[in-house]
Design a protein around this motif. Structure first.
Motif, short mmCIF file in Angstrom:
data_model
loop_
_atom_site.label_atom_id
_atom_site.label_comp_id
_atom_site.label_asym_id
_atom_site.label_seq_id
_atom_site.Cartn_x
_atom_site.Cartn_y
_atom_site.Cartn_z
N GLY A 13 44.84 34.99 29.08
CA GLY A 13 44.44 36.10 29.95
C GLY A 13 44.88 35.93 31.39
N SER A 14 44.84 34.69 31.93
CA SER A 14 45.18 34.51 33.34
C SER A 14 46.64 34.88 33.59
CB SER A 14 44.89 33.09 33.79
OG SER A 14 45.69 32.17 33.09
N GLY A 15 47.52 34.50 32.67
CA GLY A 15 48.94 34.82 32.81
C GLY A 15 49.19 36.31 32.65
N LEU A 120 40.42 32.33 40.51
CA LEU A 120 39.81 31.50 39.47
C LEU A 120 39.65 32.36 38.22
CD1 LEU A 120 37.07 30.00 41.81
CD2 LEU A 120 39.33 29.04 41.27
N HIS A 121 40.01 31.80 37.07
CA HIS A 121 40.00 32.62 35.85
C HIS A 121 38.94 32.22 34.83
CE1 HIS A 121 43.25 35.54 36.21
NE2 HIS A 121 43.76 34.68 37.07
N GLY A 122 38.45 30.99 34.90
CA GLY A 122 37.40 30.67 33.91
C GLY A 122 37.41 29.22 33.51
N PRO A 173 37.37 41.97 39.60
CA PRO A 173 37.42 41.92 38.14
C PRO A 173 38.83 42.11 37.59
CG PRO A 173 36.30 43.93 38.89
CD PRO A 173 36.63 43.14 40.11
N ASN A 174 39.03 41.66 36.40
CA ASN A 174 40.31 41.92 35.74
C ASN A 174 40.46 43.42 35.51
OD1 ASN A 174 41.14 39.29 35.68
ND2 ASN A 174 40.14 38.83 33.74
N PHE A 175 41.66 43.81 35.19
CA PHE A 175 41.95 45.25 35.10
C PHE A 175 42.90 45.51 33.95
CE2 PHE A 175 44.85 43.04 37.86
CZ PHE A 175 46.07 43.41 37.35
N VAL A 210 36.30 26.93 21.90
CA VAL A 210 35.47 27.75 22.77
C VAL A 210 35.36 29.21 22.28
CG1 VAL A 210 37.33 28.38 24.36
CG2 VAL A 210 35.01 28.24 25.22
N LYS A 211 36.30 29.64 21.46
CA LYS A 211 36.30 31.03 20.96
C LYS A 211 35.39 31.21 19.75
CE LYS A 211 39.25 32.18 24.07
NZ LYS A 211 38.93 33.07 25.18
N ARG A 212 34.93 30.12 19.17
CA ARG A 212 34.04 30.15 18.00
C ARG A 212 34.57 31.06 16.88
NH1 ARG A 212 28.83 27.78 19.03
NH2 ARG A 212 28.12 28.81 17.14
N THR A 281 31.82 30.37 25.73
CA THR A 281 31.82 30.74 27.16
C THR A 281 33.06 31.60 27.40
OG1 THR A 281 32.33 29.86 29.34
CG2 THR A 281 32.71 28.39 27.55
N GLU A 282 32.92 32.53 28.35
CA GLU A 282 34.03 33.46 28.61
C GLU A 282 33.80 34.03 30.00
OE1 GLU A 282 37.38 34.42 27.22
OE2 GLU A 282 36.12 34.28 25.46
N SER A 283 34.70 33.76 30.93
CA SER A 283 34.42 34.21 32.30
C SER A 283 34.54 35.72 32.44
CB SER A 283 35.36 33.54 33.27
OG SER A 283 36.65 34.05 33.07
O1 GMT Z 1 40.40 32.23 27.20
C1 GMT Z 1 41.20 31.33 27.39
O2 GMT Z 1 41.09 30.21 26.89
C2 GMT Z 1 42.40 31.60 28.26
C3 GMT Z 1 42.00 31.70 29.70
C4 GMT Z 1 43.19 31.77 30.62
O3 GMT Z 1 43.11 31.10 31.63
O4 GMT Z 1 44.15 32.47 30.39
O5 GMT Z 1 41.19 32.87 29.85
C5 GMT Z 1 40.36 32.93 30.97
O6 GMT Z 1 40.90 33.89 31.88
C6 GMT Z 1 40.92 35.23 31.39
C7 GMT Z 1 41.59 36.11 32.43
O7 GMT Z 1 40.89 36.11 33.63
C8 GMT Z 1 39.49 35.69 31.07
O8 GMT Z 1 39.52 37.01 30.57
C9 GMT Z 1 38.89 34.75 30.01
O9 GMT Z 1 37.54 35.12 29.80
C10 GMT Z 1 38.94 33.31 30.51
N1 GMT Z 1 38.54 32.43 29.41
C11 GMT Z 1 37.40 31.72 29.44
O10 GMT Z 1 36.62 31.74 30.37
C12 GMT Z 1 37.14 30.90 28.23
#
Ligand code: GMT
Length: 375
Positions: A13-15, A120-122, A173-175, A210-212, A281-283
């Motif tokens: 997601g961050s990329g 910061l992404h999570g 927030p993400n978009f 972490v994704k269960r 967990t999921e940011s």
């Molecule tokens: O979910 C992941 O393991 C990938 C990670 C990443 O850095 O790409 O996702 C994180 O950043 C995303 C984009 O901001 C968020 O939507 C995801 O919730 C976040 N993942 C976690 O917090 C586990």
């Protein structure tokens, strides 16, 4: 503005967010330079305004670990000087914020000032960054950034709880580019995946613990006992083999399609009826937002930033982490009734409008302008 973007170029997601941000900034007239080790997966088109500079780390037998941050900070210095980049936006603190700080220091020696925005992404905070091996460096580089953003209020709270931060953290927030999803697919090939009477349930992730994903299988197993259904699993990761084995043990392997890594998420979502995201967990949960934008209701855990995205009883339902029975009950409530399913689909799409890129990208532009003015 001339903006440098540093990110992981993968399906994560961050990329994805960094790439979509860069593309939109370029449409808004900025010159964008992506600096990373591979061309980002969603960066298909380069243009006058969008450039990609590859960071190379030559292998040398002496190095047990190849020094990526060193190569990155050197490349940043070179690219800033060559292209007159005015501001650097790094996505994911480790090691990007640290490498950016080193580049900033080197440039200062030459009288060039480079402001740094860190997003910061999570997992850079919750899973990896807070590990004692990294914590000091992560704290340092967050505090040394000229502006810091987090993708949810929950992530901001986690950051302040886990680290000693004296910088402000802006929540941006993400978009999502809703136009991509609104156009729809005239050739949504649902009939290739399932019969008319079957519901299609989808999960997309990097299949890390972490994704269960095991909960995904449990919920789906319960669903298909009650109604005809298929499961679409998209993504690759360390849990994949275990999941395939479990599907065989449960005798549902014929009802589960493994797509692996896919660049055609929107095509898969267009024929999906329900999205499962039971993460530990999921940011934020960008995958859930992408599902909602495609009109797919979400059954998720209520952890981290997910409740800021998935509105309980509106775009789907939230359950406690690991509460497979509650997730099953909610999934069946939505899936069993055609009219209710349609209502949730419409509501999911409507909720996603809050995260339209036209509303969010200007927030980043304002942060860049503010940072440049202050420095
Ligand atoms: O979910 C992941 O393991 C990938 C990670 C990443 O850095 O790409 O996702 C994180 O950043 C995303 C984009 O901001 C968020 O939507 C995801 O919730 C976040 N993942 C976690 O917090 C586990």
């Amino acid at each position: 503005m001339k903006i440098g973007i540093v990110c992981y170029p993968t399906f994560g997601g961050s990329g994805v967010v960094a790439t979509e941000l860069g593309l939109e900034l370029s449409k808004r007239g900025h010159e964008v330079h992506f600096i990373t080790y591979n061309q980002p997966v969603r960066l298909e088109l380069l243009s006058n305004n969008v450039h990609y500079h590859e960071v190379n780390v030559p292998e040398y037998p002496l190095f047990h670990y190849q020094p990526y941050e060193l190569a990155l900070s050197s490349k940043l210095v070179d690219m800033v000087k060559l292209h007159k980049i005015e501001i650097l936006h790094v996505h994911y603190a480790i090691p990007h914020a640290y490498a950016a700080y080193m580049a900033k220091k080197m440039l200062k020696e030459e009288g060039i000032y480079l402001p740094i925005v860190t997003t910061l992404h999570g997992t850079d905070i919750t899973l990896v960054g807070s590990h004692p091996f990294y914590k000091s460096a992560v704290t340092f580089s967050i505090n040394k950034s000229d502006a810091v953003t987090a993708v949810s209020q929950s992530l901001k709270d986690d950051t302040l709880r886990l680290f000693n931060i004296h910088n402000d953290i802006h929540v941006v927030p993400n978009f999502i580019d809703l136009e991509k999803y609104n156009t729809g697919f005239s050739d949504c090939q649902r009939e290739m995946m399932a019969n008319d009477n079957e519901r299609i349930v989808t999960h997309i992730s990097n299949l890390r613990p972490v994704k269960r994903a095991q909960d995904v299988i449990s919920v789906f197993y319960n669903i298909q006992k009650e109604i005809p259904a298929k499961l679409m699993l998209v993504g690759e990761g360390p849990e994949r083999e275990k999941i395939e084995l479990r599907c065989q043990e449960l005798g549902i392997q014929d009802k589960v399609v493994f797509f692996g890594k896919s660049n055609e998420i929107d095509k898969i979502l267009c024929f999906s009826d329900l999205f499962l995201l039971p993460s530990e967990t999921e940011s934020f949960g960008l995958a859930a937002l992408e599902a909602m934008a495609s009109g797919v209701p979400v059954i998720s855990s209520n952890t981290g930033g997910i409740p800021e995205v998935n509105a309980h009883g509106v775009s789907g339902f939230l359950s406690r982490v690991g509460d497979v029975d509650d997730m099953t009950k909610n999934a069946l409530y939505i899936l069993k009734d055609e009219k209710r399913l349609q209502t949730f689909k419409d509501q999911a799409r409507k909720e996603s409008l809050i995260f339209d890129l036209h509303a969010i990208v200007p927030q980043y532009e304002a942060i860049y302008e503010d940072t440049l003015t202050k420095c």
